[in-house]
Scaffold this motif. Sequence first.
Motif, PDB file in Angstrom:
ATOM      1  N   GLY A  71       2.129   2.208  -3.325  1.00 17.57           N
ATOM      2  CA  GLY A  71       1.172   2.755  -4.285  1.00 17.57           C
ATOM      3  C   GLY A  71       0.269   1.708  -4.903  1.00 17.57           C
ATOM      4  O   GLY A  71      -0.572   2.021  -5.755  1.00 17.57           O
ATOM      5  N   VAL A  72       0.454   0.466  -4.504  1.00 23.47           N
ATOM      6  CA  VAL A  72      -0.404  -0.593  -5.035  1.00 23.47           C
ATOM      7  C   VAL A  72      -1.766  -0.482  -4.355  1.00 23.47           C
ATOM      8  O   VAL A  72      -1.840  -0.368  -3.124  1.00 23.47           O
ATOM      9  CB  VAL A  72       0.210  -1.988  -4.750  1.00 23.47           C
ATOM     10  N   GLU A  73      -2.799  -0.502  -5.132  1.00 28.44           N
ATOM     11  CA  GLU A  73      -4.134  -0.395  -4.545  1.00 28.44           C
ATOM     12  C   GLU A  73      -4.541  -1.767  -4.022  1.00 28.44           C
ATOM     13  O   GLU A  73      -4.833  -2.691  -4.793  1.00 28.44           O
ATOM     14  CB  GLU A  73      -5.116   0.087  -5.602  1.00 28.44           C
ATOM     15  N   VAL A  74      -4.517  -1.910  -2.738  1.00 24.73           N
ATOM     16  CA  VAL A  74      -4.822  -3.207  -2.126  1.00 24.73           C
ATOM     17  C   VAL A  74      -6.298  -3.196  -1.735  1.00 24.73           C
ATOM     18  O   VAL A  74      -6.711  -2.409  -0.882  1.00 24.73           O
ATOM     19  CB  VAL A  74      -3.950  -3.452  -0.882  1.00 24.73           C
ATOM     20  N   PRO A  75      -7.121  -4.025  -2.378  1.00 27.62           N
ATOM     21  CA  PRO A  75      -8.554  -4.014  -2.043  1.00 27.62           C
ATOM     22  C   PRO A  75      -8.794  -4.571  -0.647  1.00 27.62           C
ATOM     23  O   PRO A  75      -7.959  -5.306  -0.106  1.00 27.62           O
ATOM     24  CB  PRO A  75      -9.163  -4.919  -3.114  1.00 27.62           C
ATOM     25  N   SER A  76      -9.935  -4.249  -0.116  1.00 27.42           N
ATOM     26  CA  SER A  76     -10.229  -4.698   1.241  1.00 27.42           C
ATOM     27  C   SER A  76     -10.419  -6.209   1.288  1.00 27.42           C
ATOM     28  O   SER A  76     -10.220  -6.838   2.324  1.00 27.42           O
ATOM     29  CB  SER A  76     -11.485  -3.997   1.751  1.00 27.42           C
ATOM     30  N   ALA A  96       0.842  -1.201   0.000  1.00 24.72           N
ATOM     31  CA  ALA A  96       0.000   0.000   0.000  1.00 24.72           C
ATOM     32  C   ALA A  96       0.877   1.251   0.000  1.00 24.72           C
ATOM     33  O   ALA A  96       0.582   2.224  -0.708  1.00 24.72           O
ATOM     34  CB  ALA A  96      -0.913  -0.018   1.224  1.00 24.72           C
TER      35      ALA A  96
END
Lengths: 333, 677
Positions: B592-597, B589
């Motif tokens: 910059g990686v979009e880590v989904p919930s 995160a």
Amino acid sequence: MSFSSTFPQLRLRPTRWGLIFLGALLVLGFAAVNTSNNALMALLGFALASYVASGAWSRQVLALVHARVESPRELFAGRAAMVELELANPSRWLPAYGLVVRDQDDRPVLTEALLPSSARRRHGVEVVCQRRGWRELGPWRLDVLMPLGFFTKSKRLLAGRRVLVYPSLLPSGGPVAGVVAALRRGDHLRARGREGDVLQLRDYRAGDDRRQLHWKQTARQQRPIVVDRQQRAEQQPFLVLDPRLSDPSDPRLRERFERMVSEVATVVVRSLNEGCAVGLVIGSTVIPPVASPGRRGRLLRPLAEVEPMPTDAPPPAVVAGRTIATWRVEKGG
Amino acid sequence: MTEAVRYRRLAAVLLLWGIVPLPWLYIIQPPFWGVAALVGGWLLIRPRTVPRLSPLTSNLIGLVILAVVLFVGGARVGPLRPLGHLLLLVASVRAVGVRDRRTFLGLLPALFLVWLVALASSTHVSVLLYFAVSAVLWWWVGMEVTLLGVVRAPAAAGMSLVRLRHVLPAAAMAVLLAVPVFVAMPRLGSPWIAGRGGVQSVTGFSSRVRLSGVGHIRRSQEVALTMRALHGRPLRPEWSRLRATALEQVTADSWAPRRPTGPATGAGTMLWLHGERPLTATEELEITLLRPQRFLFVPTAAVAVRVPLPVTRDPSGGLVVDGEEPASLTYSVWVRSDGPLPFTDAPQPRATRPPQHPEVRSLARRIVAGHRGTAERAAAVESFLRAHYRYTLEGTHRIGPDPIKWFLLEGRQGHCEYFAGAMVVLLESSGLPARMAAGYSGGEVNPAGDELVVRQANAHTWVEAWLGPAAGWQAFDPTPAAGIPDFATGTMGAGVRVLWERVQAGWDRYVLTYGLGEQLLVLEGLVTTMEGLARRLHPGPLAAAGAGVLFLWWVLAALLRRGRHASPRRTKRRPPAAWVMERLRRRLARRGVEVPSWATLRWVAAAGVRCWPGLDGELADLLARAEGELYGGRAWRATDHLRARRQWAWVRRRMRSGGDAGPAGEMVACRRGDTPV
């Protein structure tokens, strides 16, 4: 508190040299304390300290160094396969000397003289299984004898790793070649993926195409369910293996049965390599034809697992396709 | 490089290193270490030549070795010499025959013993360096031999398998760990093995003189006391003769003072040494004892002393601190400018006297022949000893049951205690009462001349002879002038000399002759330090009780934790590998990686591999373990936590360096036999 209870996964065994060193330490200690000779005292202190330092070093190395073992994707009985073993030393300071990986028979399969700090190394280790079926790969052991070899400290690497060994493959020629030729001659249509009418719903098996999952049933039953469809292809080729033996405990019959299984496996592998689709009937189990060599595991897996059955077991299932060959152990040869 | 060559070179290195100190020692004679040096050099230069000796030749060589050792002898120096000769020859011959691991390991004990003889026979301070290098060498050899046993076929031709940069810290750690063992190991000195012990090997004042010790004596540069002139006038050299007491309890080899008899004076009371008299024509000096023992030291010219502690007097005029000695003690002394006053206590019948020998008595008669007066007789003995005997601190071999007799008739050399003791015996033999006086003499005065530093090297003994009721006890010093510590001004050269002597004295006292006395001193120092610390911290009873409870809680918690680690049950702490995966998720995160919930462990691991392709193996391993911990019911232990922390640290380092495939990520093929698994 003993070493084994403090570190339950590790094993500690004194070496012969370690026992000699301990004995010499006792003698030296006795002499030093009795004579109050400070040269002996210094030597005794150094020897004891070396003992401790060596033990701490090897203990740390054993705790830090870890190994990752990749089982071979396919393992045929009687054929060497490569197990990939990666040793990594994540320590920032401590190098690992003299790592030895031993198999379950205590034979060294790999020796690593020096694994520097923050380094890892991959090795290929050849393993050979003589018999088909589920086999245990391991338990293997990582031994650390260094730095001064007073103790052999070990930890287990492969605990309960099971691998499936496919039947051994026979050399070309003989009946195998004939069956393959018959398969090649046949005018069968290839399987057409997910087309066709629904034949049945069944549990998911390893090797099944995940696109065949029936999502509604999977969600409803809380376990993966796949849908089998009736292939439109007519005259699908099948190999039939009758596992019934008059006396399953008879070693001669069992040997012939094994030979038979190997023949079927050889036909399967060779025909798929030549681009011929083939299905399999083993007793009451029917495996639909497979055309891709990459999916031969669907056929080889039941062959690896099949066991001889008594004669009162159900006969091989009758399929709508074309039976290319049937293997059966006849009484008396 | 073949295995044989490697082992032969190791044997050569060990043999050559073992004999390094021998040329400087008397214990092994040159031809023997010369043979060993030749063999070691030959093995080092021509390791491939392996001579084959028949059993007959080996036996003949063995007989020759025995004959040579017996012929050369040397048992009169001690058993170590013939044994050392035998050991060196045996080691040399066996080293020639090294051809594999087995023969090398057979040689190893002999090489170790050669090294031990060299080490144990060395007493010079440079042996410390030898020991340190030996520590590295033994670690290197130990690791090399163990590794050769593991690897069997040496991989790199001509290269050692062990890296020196790894051996050095390990050996240094072992040497460091050896220090507390050396300090704390008990010194029993059992008489049935160790023989006579208790050698005082450094100079220093002792109220009990023992003459039976053998061995070299070093000058100790430890400061004993300082003396300061309070009126700023320069100190006189004669004031630097500081007397503690006289030693009148005599046995064959020991001299001790008599017990104090009088009542203790009050603290701060003026003590008159020769009766109360006006302090005109006296100088007031201030003496500070840095480590007070029982006795106070006062100049022989002193007439009065004021001590801030209760003090008693012994029959010989010595001042003894009554009660426990303080950490340091400062007291005032008044000294006469015109020479000392003699003590006038009458000689008392003594329970113990020095043993009388006819030869000594005859010698005494010869010395005093022709001298009638008591003072003349005493002076004759003094000058006889000064002229015919040599002062030395060098070691002696055999002294015998009566050291004074040995000194007078055999040795004819020794230190001040021998001279003083001999003079007392000679005077007693000629009918003149005498006693040994002990204290300090000389010292190092500052350039202004008003302050004197007295070291343990200034410890000295001299003689007091009874010259009659009128003259009292007069001081005589039979020690030759070279042996009397002098009164000197400090210079640069003297500073260097003092430093070197301090090193040597430290080596002698704290290494060579470190014994039970020094152990007690170390323990006492520790206790004093702890007491000082406690005083500085001022812990109240409540705080002390609290600290005690905390300590007990800590011990209990540690024990419980150990017990928990030992049990196969799951610890209450978080699952280690899953914790690492959580850290990885946060790291992604931050990157910059979009880590989904809904990101699963596999998603996180796959994203990690996409970002750092070189970490695929590590992350796969972590993923498998994390899934096992969270979903597979896999128990984890303390070692798993440690491993996870190390693994995460390693992964993080790889991430910082770009996460490549690692320095040694090559595939190494390893063949093995046709083995069923």
